[in-house]
Design a protein around this motif. Sequence first.
Motif, PDB file in Angstrom:
ATOM      1  N   VAL A  11      38.433  44.791  49.816  1.00 38.34           N
ATOM      2  CA  VAL A  11      38.029  45.741  48.791  1.00 38.34           C
ATOM      3  C   VAL A  11      37.008  45.030  47.908  1.00 38.34           C
ATOM      4  O   VAL A  11      37.226  43.880  47.512  1.00 38.34           O
ATOM      5  N   ALA A  12      35.904  45.688  47.609  1.00 35.63           N
ATOM      6  CA  ALA A  12      34.865  45.069  46.788  1.00 35.63           C
ATOM      7  C   ALA A  12      34.642  45.882  45.522  1.00 35.63           C
ATOM      8  O   ALA A  12      34.671  47.119  45.551  1.00 35.63           O
ATOM      9  N   LEU A  13      34.441  45.185  44.415  1.00 39.14           N
ATOM     10  CA  LEU A  13      34.075  45.810  43.152  1.00 39.14           C
ATOM     11  C   LEU A  13      32.707  45.277  42.760  1.00 39.14           C
ATOM     12  O   LEU A  13      32.517  44.060  42.623  1.00 39.14           O
ATOM     13  N   ILE A  14      31.748  46.185  42.601  1.00 45.32           N
ATOM     14  CA  ILE A  14      30.380  45.791  42.314  1.00 45.32           C
ATOM     15  C   ILE A  14      29.885  46.564  41.096  1.00 45.32           C
ATOM     16  O   ILE A  14      30.514  47.536  40.659  1.00 45.32           O
ATOM     17  N   GLY A  15      28.754  46.146  40.546  1.00 44.02           N
ATOM     18  CA  GLY A  15      28.179  46.813  39.379  1.00 44.02           C
ATOM     19  C   GLY A  15      27.398  45.818  38.543  1.00 44.02           C
ATOM     20  O   GLY A  15      27.427  44.602  38.796  1.00 44.02           O
ATOM     21  N   ILE A  16      26.720  46.312  37.532  1.00 42.12           N
ATOM     22  CA  ILE A  16      25.917  45.444  36.685  1.00 42.12           C
ATOM     23  C   ILE A  16      26.817  44.584  35.811  1.00 42.12           C
ATOM     24  O   ILE A  16      28.010  44.861  35.656  1.00 42.12           O
ATOM     25  N   ASP A  17      26.250  43.529  35.253  1.00 42.13           N
ATOM     26  CA  ASP A  17      27.006  42.690  34.323  1.00 42.13           C
ATOM     27  C   ASP A  17      27.497  43.538  33.157  1.00 42.13           C
ATOM     28  O   ASP A  17      26.773  44.408  32.655  1.00 42.13           O
ATOM     29  N   GLY A  18      28.730  43.300  32.725  1.00 40.30           N
ATOM     30  CA  GLY A  18      29.293  44.062  31.617  1.00 40.30           C
ATOM     31  C   GLY A  18      29.994  45.335  32.040  1.00 40.30           C
ATOM     32  O   GLY A  18      30.476  46.085  31.182  1.00 40.30           O
ATOM     33  N   SER A  19      30.097  45.592  33.334  1.00 34.46           N
ATOM     34  CA  SER A  19      30.762  46.818  33.793  1.00 34.46           C
ATOM     35  C   SER A  19      32.269  46.640  33.935  1.00 34.46           C
ATOM     36  O   SER A  19      32.986  47.617  34.165  1.00 34.46           O
ATOM     37  N   GLY A  20      32.763  45.403  33.826  1.00 37.80           N
ATOM     38  CA  GLY A  20      34.211  45.177  33.902  1.00 37.80           C
ATOM     39  C   GLY A  20      34.717  44.836  35.283  1.00 37.80           C
ATOM     40  O   GLY A  20      35.915  44.988  35.552  1.00 37.80           O
ATOM     41  N   LYS A  21      33.855  44.351  36.167  1.00 35.21           N
ATOM     42  CA  LYS A  21      34.267  44.035  37.545  1.00 35.21           C
ATOM     43  C   LYS A  21      35.395  43.014  37.587  1.00 35.21           C
ATOM     44  O   LYS A  21      36.385  43.196  38.305  1.00 35.21           O
ATOM     45  N   THR A  22      35.239  41.930  36.831  1.00 33.87           N
ATOM     46  CA  THR A  22      36.217  40.844  36.897  1.00 33.87           C
ATOM     47  C   THR A  22      37.589  41.304  36.414  1.00 33.87           C
ATOM     48  O   THR A  22      38.617  41.023  37.043  1.00 33.87           O
ATOM     49  N   THR A  23      37.620  42.023  35.301  1.00 37.70           N
ATOM     50  CA  THR A  23      38.895  42.526  34.776  1.00 37.70           C
ATOM     51  C   THR A  23      39.591  43.423  35.788  1.00 37.70           C
ATOM     52  O   THR A  23      40.792  43.270  36.072  1.00 37.70           O
ATOM     53  N   GLN A  24      38.849  44.373  36.358  1.00 38.62           N
ATOM     54  CA  GLN A  24      39.456  45.320  37.281  1.00 38.62           C
ATOM     55  C   GLN A  24      39.840  44.666  38.600  1.00 38.62           C
ATOM     56  O   GLN A  24      40.852  45.041  39.201  1.00 38.62           O
ATOM     57  N   ALA A  25      39.075  43.692  39.065  1.00 37.35           N
ATOM     58  CA  ALA A  25      39.431  43.007  40.310  1.00 37.35           C
ATOM     59  C   ALA A  25      40.734  42.224  40.144  1.00 37.35           C
ATOM     60  O   ALA A  25      41.593  42.221  41.032  1.00 37.35           O
ATOM     61  N   HIS A  26      40.884  41.542  39.009  1.00 34.19           N
ATOM     62  CA  HIS A  26      42.135  40.831  38.744  1.00 34.19           C
ATOM     63  C   HIS A  26      43.306  41.807  38.705  1.00 34.19           C
ATOM     64  O   HIS A  26      44.375  41.545  39.291  1.00 34.19           O
ATOM     65  N   ARG A  27      43.141  42.917  38.020  1.00 41.12           N
ATOM     66  CA  ARG A  27      44.230  43.894  37.910  1.00 41.12           C
ATOM     67  C   ARG A  27      44.599  44.473  39.269  1.00 41.12           C
ATOM     68  O   ARG A  27      45.782  44.682  39.571  1.00 41.12           O
ATOM     69  N   LEU A  28      43.585  44.749  40.089  1.00 43.18           N
ATOM     70  CA  LEU A  28      43.859  45.338  41.397  1.00 43.18           C
ATOM     71  C   LEU A  28      44.595  44.360  42.294  1.00 43.18           C
ATOM     72  O   LEU A  28      45.555  44.737  42.982  1.00 43.18           O
TER      73      LEU A  28
END
Length: 249
Positions: A11-28
Motif C-alpha cells: 500500500v502506498a501513500l503519496i502526495g505533496i509535502d505537508g499532506s500528512g503522508k507520514t502520519t497516516q502511513a504510521h497509523r495504517l
Amino acid sequence: MRRGTARLRTVALIGIDGSGKTTQAHRLADALTAAGRPAAYRRNASGRRWLGRVANRLGRPDAQRLVGRDGVLAVESVLRWLAIAIALISCLLTGRTAVMDRYSACQYASIRAHGGHRWERLARAGYRLFPTPQVTFLLTVDPAEAYRRIEARGTDHETISWLTAADTAYRTLPEYPSFVLVDAGRPAEEVTEQIQAHLATWLPSDARSDLTRPPSDVPPPAPTPSEPPPRSDLPARGGPTPLVAQARP
C-alpha cells in the motif's frame, strides 16, 4: 488479506509535502497489525532534505545550487530506488504488508515539478522493476495549507511555488486515474477513517471490524432513552376518575 484472489502486499501513500503522508502511513501500519495482519511502515525518502542541509553547511542556499538540477534529480532517483528496493525485499522476507510512505510516483512528480522531463523516462525504466501497489492513496491538500503545516513543524521549508508545481505534477501523471484520492485537508482523524474504511475491503470479513473499530478509549455512544412505561397508579386515558378514600385525622 485478499480482495478476490489478490493478496494485499503493498500500500502506498503519496502526495505533496505537508499532506500528512507520514502520519497516516504510521497509523495504517499500526491498524493493520492490530487487526491481525502484520504490516511494516517504510519511509522511502529521496534524500532531498539531507542534500539541502549539506548545501547549507557548504554555504549554498539549496541543493540545486550545489549540484545543479540534474544532479538533484539523479541523487533523488537513486536514493529513492534503493529505499524502495530494501523495503520490498524486507517485507517479502518477513511476509508483512508494506505500507509505503512515498513510492515511485513521488519521484515522477518530483521530476516533473523540477521541469526535468527527459529524466522521467530514465526513472521509469529503472523503477519498472518494482510492482505497482495494490492500493495507492493520493493525499490531496491545498498548497497553502501544506505550506502552513510545514512552517508549523519547523523542521524544513518549502515554497508555495514548489508545492503548487508538485501538486500539479501529481495530477498530470498517467497513473493519476488509478489513485484513491483522499481529502487530506480535513482533520487527521477523518483522513484515517477514510483510508482504513477503503482498505477494509481487502480484509476478510472477520478482520474488517478490527480495522475500522474506533479506539478503545473512546466511550460508546449513549443509548437513546426509551419512553417510560405507563404508571399503574394513574387512571387510564378516557376512563372514569377513581375515588380516593381518606381517613379523617
